[in-house]
Scaffold this active site. Structure first.
Site, PDB file in Angstrom:
ATOM      1  N   HIS A  34     -36.777   2.718 -12.989  1.00 32.62           N
ATOM      2  CA  HIS A  34     -35.545   2.759 -12.125  1.00 32.62           C
ATOM      3  C   HIS A  34     -35.105   1.244 -11.643  1.00 32.62           C
ATOM      4  O   HIS A  34     -34.767   1.475 -10.228  1.00 32.62           O
ATOM      5  CB  HIS A  34     -36.066   3.829 -11.082  1.00 32.62           C
ATOM      6  N   SER A  47     -12.811 -18.026 -17.423  1.00 32.31           N
ATOM      7  CA  SER A  47     -11.836 -17.152 -17.348  1.00 32.31           C
ATOM      8  C   SER A  47     -10.516 -18.242 -16.672  1.00 32.31           C
ATOM      9  O   SER A  47     -10.481 -18.965 -16.908  1.00 32.31           O
ATOM     10  CB  SER A  47     -12.475 -16.753 -15.613  1.00 32.31           C
ATOM     11  N   LYS A  83     -16.271 -20.045 -13.740  1.00 31.05           N
ATOM     12  CA  LYS A  83     -16.748 -18.934 -14.486  1.00 31.05           C
ATOM     13  C   LYS A  83     -17.223 -19.695 -16.267  1.00 31.05           C
ATOM     14  O   LYS A  83     -16.908 -20.108 -16.091  1.00 31.05           O
ATOM     15  CB  LYS A  83     -16.114 -17.892 -14.877  1.00 31.05           C
ATOM     16  N   GLU A  95     -21.111  -9.032 -24.250  1.00 30.85           N
ATOM     17  CA  GLU A  95     -20.377  -7.631 -23.481  1.00 30.85           C
ATOM     18  C   GLU A  95     -19.274  -6.499 -24.221  1.00 30.85           C
ATOM     19  O   GLU A  95     -19.312  -5.585 -24.441  1.00 30.85           O
ATOM     20  CB  GLU A  95     -19.315  -8.458 -22.442  1.00 30.85           C
TER      21      GLU A  95
END
Ligand code: ARG
Length: 483
Positions: free
Chosen positions: A169, A290, A296, A303
């Protein structure tokens, strides 16, 4: 279609393999709309292989002469070269890979080229090509999965003792080892391999000789051409042979599962890299920056893989809908079978390559992983198990430990930091040996059975995997790769 000659010279219509009964050339847009040459030329080598086996069979059965066969072989050898060195002139007007190659063959060798199509149709031809093409790709993907497993097993070996929180969970549940976590993925990719190896048998059947749909009037020997092509069996029903594409859907579902497994791993890498977790670092070469935020470092590879899983699953759905409700036998709809299969092949192979490169670069942050375990009392089950060993029924033990955890949380300490007197106030069964099972190492070590997370078990599994890799390598060398 950069290298496809799409001149709409009406003369091309004359060259068409089927133009005899037509009084006007096909409309330009119809040609563009119905042609498949833009994507099926990637099956060119399989198409030639199939044609050579068909020609050899025709010659053996006395349908064409030995001289014809020799001409066909010579012409095809030249065509292979032209395709390989990029000089082959693909014509949109010739619709597909089959008619393009046949037309070139006839231009090169004359009448023998025109005899090649005796006793066959593009319907059994295309089914044969796709099976030959996919068979080879299945083997490549199977190898890539094995390579990815190797990388995961090496990582598991290195991190067999590295403790990290296991989640259920998404809540800290029990400590596990990083190695154990990696081996979970090795298991998934093993089932993916099994699926491809099993599918290979269903792909590896010959539709050749089914002709358009009903078979042919020539005295052909389907077993012979099947054998030349390395097919295991001959498809026993001509209608089924030209219209069956279940193997394509099976492939796309196997490919989807590979990508789904990759997407789960990706999701974990992504959140493990988030500053909130900081469980792993990835070398800069696998990340991107970025354009606006200079600080970043984004996990673009996982991804992208997570995103690409969506398109393979989409291709599986498209393929299922393509087949649904389609009457026997061949229908032009089936031309739509290729692009999803080809794209899934490319996507799966690229993705596996990326992960084979990237996974060895994963650097678990051991201190951070250990700190993360301290957040959620992951050894609470171990305390309950301890009480059970001292004769307390499990449900009672569960309740006692629940109250101990509440106390620990009030005191803002971890379970192993609670004084014995405090622990004993909850149960007098607790003695000073309790601390052995309250530490993370104690909890790991205690789960020492097949499939458990104990470092000793992870090492045992790693050794078994390595044996398996050795065996596969030996079998591959012996030419009997496990299929
Ligand atoms: N390009 C076609 C396909 O991919 C080849 C078979 C065409 N057969 C036919 N009868 N038009 O399915």
């Amino acid at each position: 279609m950069a290298n496809i000659n799409d001149s709409s010279d009406p003369l091309h219509a004359k060259n068409k393999a089927w133009s005899g009964r037509f009084s006007e050339p096909v409309a330009d847009f119809v040609l563009r709309y119905t042609a498949s040459i833009g994507f099926d030329k990637r099956m060119a080598m399989a198409d030639i292989q199939g044609s050579l086996a068909h020609a050899a069979m025709l010659q053996k059965c006395g349908v064409i002469s030995a001289g014809d066969l020799e001409d066909i072989r010579r012409g095809m050898a030249q065509i292979r070269e032209e395709i390989k060195n990029g000089t082959f002139d693909w014509q949109l007007a010739l619709e597909d890979v089959h008619l393009n190659i046949e037309a070139r063959l006839t231009a090169l060798i004359g009448d023998a080229g025109k005899r090649l199509h005796t006793g066959r149709s593009r319907n059994d031809q295309v089914a044969t090509d796709l099976r030959l093409y996919l068979r080879e790709e299945l083997d490549e993907i199977t190898f890539l999965l094995n390579d990815l497993q190797k990388v995961l097993v090496n990582l598991a070996d290195k991190e067999a003792d590295t403790v990290m929180p296991g989640f259920t969970h998404m809540q800290v549940a029990q400590p596990v080892t990083f190695g154990h976590h990696m081996l979970a993925y090795a298991e998934m990719f093993e089932r993916d391999r099994e699926r491809l190896i099993s599918l290979r048998h269903r792909v590896n059947r010959s539709p050749l000789g089914a002709a358009a749909l009903a078979g042919t009037t020539y005295p052909i020997d389907r077993e012979y051409s099947a054998k030349l092509l390395g097919f295991e069996t001959v498809m026993q029903n001509s209608l089924d042979a030209v219209s069956d594409r279940d193997f394509g859907l099976e492939f796309l579902s196997a490919a989807s599962l590979i990508m789904i497994h990759i997407s789960r791993l990706s999701e974990e890498l992504v959140y493990w890299m988030s500053q909130r977790f900081n469980f792993i670092h990835l070398p800069d070469r696998f990340t991107t920056g970025s354009s606006i935020m200079p600080q970043k470092k984004n996990p673009d590879v996982p991804e992208t893989a997570r995103g690409k899983a969506a398109r393979v699953v989409g291709e599986m759905c498209a393929f299922a809908v393509l087949l649904k409700g389609l009457p026997l036998a061949y229908n032009k709809d089936l031309q739509e079978d290729k692009e999803p299969v080809f794209d899934a092949i490319d996507t799966v192979k690229d993705t596996l390559h990326a992960f084979i490169e990237m996974m060895p670069g994963v650097e678990p942050q051991r201190e951070e992983l250990r700190r993360a375990c301290q957040a959620g009392y992951p050894t609470a089950t171990d305390l309950a198990d301890y009480l059970v060993r001292k004769g307390v029924p499990f449900r009672t033990a569960h309740d006692v430990v629940g109250r101990v955890v509440r106390k620990a949380s009030e005191l803002k300490v971890d379970l192993h930091e609670m004084p014995l007197s405090v622990l004993r106030s909850f149960s007098d069964k607790i003695e000073d040996d309790v601390y052995d099972c309250l530490t993370l190492e104690g909890a790991l070590k205690a789960r020492n059975h097949t499939g458990g997370t104990a470092p000793a078990q992870v090492r045992r599994q790693v050794a078994l995997w390595k044996q398996l890799f050795e065996k596969r390598l030996a079998d591959a060398h012996a030419g009997e790769y496990d299929r």
